[in-house]
Design an enzyme around this catalytic site. Structure first.
Site, PDB file in Angstrom:
ATOM      1  N   GLU A 272      38.630  39.136  64.564  1.00 28.60           N
ATOM      2  CA  GLU A 272      40.014  38.709  64.410  1.00 28.60           C
ATOM      3  C   GLU A 272      40.628  38.148  65.688  1.00 28.60           C
ATOM      4  O   GLU A 272      41.470  37.259  65.635  1.00 28.60           O
ATOM      5  CB  GLU A 272      40.872  39.880  63.904  1.00 28.60           C
ATOM      6  CG  GLU A 272      40.621  40.283  62.469  1.00 28.60           C
ATOM      7  CD  GLU A 272      40.974  39.183  61.482  1.00 28.60           C
ATOM      8  OE1 GLU A 272      42.106  38.658  61.551  1.00 28.60           O
ATOM      9  OE2 GLU A 272      40.105  38.830  60.649  1.00 28.60           O
TER      10      GLU A 272
ATOM     11  N   SER B 211      37.861  35.050   8.383  1.00 25.93           N
ATOM     12  CA  SER B 211      37.887  35.804   7.129  1.00 25.93           C
ATOM     13  C   SER B 211      38.465  37.204   7.284  1.00 25.93           C
ATOM     14  O   SER B 211      38.724  37.880   6.282  1.00 25.93           O
ATOM     15  CB  SER B 211      36.475  35.899   6.550  1.00 25.93           C
ATOM     16  OG  SER B 211      35.994  34.613   6.209  1.00 25.93           O
TER      17      SER B 211
END
Length: 669
Positions: free
Chosen positions: A111, A378
């Site tokens: 970082e 159906s």
């Protein structure tokens, strides 16, 4: 002639001082010093104005150590077992000296490798980010943030990517560097940064992902957590295992480059095998279910201001069986183009007992139980047949399976064949399209829609003749809710899953029993008994035989759309209904997958596990009153006349009036 002389001062005589000597020119050094001072003054003025402008609305820094904790919501199943916890998880701050040395080094390496050398910001990093933002317009801004800047953002600012926010971030970073030591800044950072999955701070992250305190983190685990800072969800060790592992390797490489670890330590970490994520987190059940309830909790009690406990109707053992059956059978049918599925079970009172919104929550959080609307096929026919039963027909009513034209529509059977004279029971169990279309036309599609709405369908229902064959988009939740009336003696249910909401201290905020159940009959006799009889035949000898579980009283209906985009099986026993849907999220066709194949198989595999646990009773109301012999003969004679009636003859008079489907006065189905 004398030269003219100019008068002196005041005009009193000639000026005798002579011409002014030229100013001595500054040396280059003197000029440099002069202009440097001028520019410095203006720069100081600019900086004062700059900081004054951007410091006007800076947040209050006096509450640096106050943690705004989002209340947690714990979800329990019907027996009190923990399903999941939603909300933020915080843990006591960890002392940097008690962490293994490689833990903070991992974060610094990936970082902010110049963390110990800058005063809150990295000019070179800012220059690189400015160049990137200038050459990549329209996208998100890149900040080149240091650890101190990230801490400032996490403590005081919002994540919005604007130049103003980034400038304020820089100002606060300088303030943090002036106020705290590097060790204190790094400690604050590790204790406050977000690691995903609701975990704030490295102690909470270590507990949530690995089930251990941060002081016991291994080198590979530390690298994995550090790698998540680029995107906690994108590099999650649960949702994106491979991507997280590649990112962790990158962290280890950076640690070697800055001499935080040796190459041998890196190789040992990489060769140590896959990192084991906390099994409780990796295998959390019922995440679709918890998502479904999250909004409901807030609607019932408002935004939580303290920790809540939600007691639900879910049965975790049934949930586990449902998830396993759906995942296993969908994977087995991948070669047939099956991509996704959904399953929901509710009992006779509408309590949700199992809820699976997809085959893998980590890959897709879209909930196909309540959010998806798919054509019913159906599986919609029972509403047509129930309307016909209410109109006086019986399972033994003779009909003719033959080509039929309704307006410009000519429905066809799935098999392409026609059976000729049959009964309604045979027509339903074999899912004959022509008979369902004729029935809906005779009793009126508006009346069929009212029947479906009465039982619990909430989606809009179009009234075209094709609705008889399921050209209606519904959710599995609605279908299970509507079919449940067939299972519980004909009563309406509203599917629900929250029994009680209380605070962690025990104060009850909501109780399902306080409102009273909507216990109204929506199916009467003998229509209910007739429908149960016909739907039993679907599983006994019709299109749904694959769903049969020996020794149990079962009934149901298959559903398949004409282009194989959707396949359903919805079945029930006494006081328990389960709906299963399979298909593809992009709505493309599967390879001839019908409701009687994959969905019926999933239903069987799940119900074979669930039924012994439930100890269900036979379906109530399933015994039809027997007509007198004289009535039976009359029915057969009338049915025979109807069966031999020419197909171009209009329908006989019906109890339900036929309504024009374009009538603007019809209710908005």
């Amino acid at each position: 002639m004398a030269d003219a002389q100019s008068p002196g001062p005041g005009g009193r005589g000639p000026d005798r001082r002579g011409p002014r000597p030229p100013r001595p020119r500054r040396t280059r050094l003197q000029a440099f010093i002069y202009w440097t001072m001028v520019m410095g003054v203006w720069a100081l003025i600019f900086l004062v104005a700059f900081f004054a402008v951007f410091s006007v609305d800076l947040p209050d820094t006096s509450k640096l150590y106050q943690v705004k904790r989002q209340p947690s919501v714990s979800y329990l199943d019907r027996s009190g077992a923990l399903i999941s916890v939603r909300g933020s998880q915080y843990a006591p701050p960890v002392d940097l000296d008690k962490l293994p040395p490689y833990v903070p080094k991992a974060f610094i390496a990936i970082e902010d490798r110049w963390f110990y050398w800058h005063f809150g910001f990295n000019p070179w990093g800012i220059a690189r980010s400015l160049f990137y933002n200038a050459t990549h317009r329209g996208g998100p801004l890149r900040g080149g943030s240091t650890i101190t800047q990230q801490l400032a953002r996490n403590l005081f600012l919002t994540p919005s990517q604007t130049y103003r926010r980034k400038i304020q971030e820089l100002i606060l970073a300088v303030w943090l560097e002036a106020k705290f030591s590097k060790k204190q800044i790094l400690e604050l950072y590790l204790n406050r940064v977000y690691f995903g999955a609701g975990a704030y701070g490295i102690e909470a992250a270590s507990e949530r992902y690995f089930g251990q305190p941060a002081s016991q983190l291994t080198l590979s685990e530390a690298a994995l957590l550090a790698g998540m800072m680029k995107g906690p969800s994108r590099y999650s060790p649960v949702a994106a295992t491979d991507r997280a592992a590649r990112r962790a390797t990158m962290v280890l490489d950076e640690m070697v480059r800055m001499h935080a670890i040796t190459r041998q330590q890196e190789e040992a970490a990489i060769n140590g095998g896959p990192i084991r994520v906390n099994p409780v987190l990796a295998n959390q059940r019922a995440q679709y279910f918890t998502d479904w309830l999250d909004d409901q909790v807030r609607q019932l009690v408002g935004e939580p201001t303290e920790d809540l406990v939600v007691e639900t109707t879910l049965d975790l053992p049934l949930q586990t069986s449902a998830e396993q059956a759906l995942q296993r059978d969908v994977a087995a049918a991948a070669s047939q183009g099956v991509q996704q599925g959904a399953l929901i079970s509710i009992d006779g009172e509408g309590r949700v007992r199992a809820y699976v919104g997809g085959i893998n929550y980590l890959q897709s959080q879209f909930d196909r139980v309540s959010q998806a609307r798919r054509q019913a096929g159906s599986a919609f026919k029972p509403f047509v047949y129930l309307t016909a039963m209410d109109a006086g027909r019986t399972p033994d009513t003779p009909v003719v399976d033959e080509p039929i034209t309704i307006g410009n529509w000519q429905p066809r059977n799935y098999t392409g064949r026609y059976l000729g004279p049959i009964t309604l029971e045979i027509a339903l169990k074999e899912s004959i399209n022509t008979v369902a279309a004729r029935l809906a036309n005779e009793v009126g599609t508006a009346n069929v829609a009212m029947t479906a709405k009465r039982l619990g369908i909430t989606s809009p229902i179009q009234l075209d003749p094709s609705m008889a064959l399921g050209a209606v988009e519904v959710s599995p939740l609605e279908m299970a809710q509507a079919y449940d009336a067939f299972s519980n003696g004909g009563f309406f249910v509203k599917a629900h899953a929250i029994e009680r909401i209380r605070t962690a201290s025990g104060r009850v905020l909501y109780d399902q029993g306080m409102g009273g159940a909507d216990r109204r009959a929506v199916i009467g006799q003998p229509a209910l008994a007739y429908m149960i009889r016909m739907m039993r035949a679907v599983i006994g000898s019709g299109t749904g035989t694959r769903a049969a579980v020996p020794g149990f009283d079962l009934a149901g209906k298959t559903g398949t759309t004409s282009d194989y985009r959707d396949a359903w099986f919805i079945g029930y026993t006494g006081g328990f209904t389960t709906a299963v849907w399979v298909g593809r999220d992009d709505n493309t066709p599967m390879r001839k997958v019908t409701g009687g194949t994959v969905p019926a198989g999933i239903w069987h595999d799940y119900m074979a596990q669930a039924l012994p646990r439930l100890k269900v009773a036979p379906i109530p109301g399933g015994e039809a009153p027997q007509p007198q012999p004289s009535d039976l003969i009359g029915d057969l004679l009338n049915g025979a006349q109807q069966a031999i009636r020419p197909s171009n003859q209009g329908p006989p008079p019906q109890p339900y009036p036929e309504q024009p489907q374009s009538d603007p006065n019809l209710p908005p189905y």
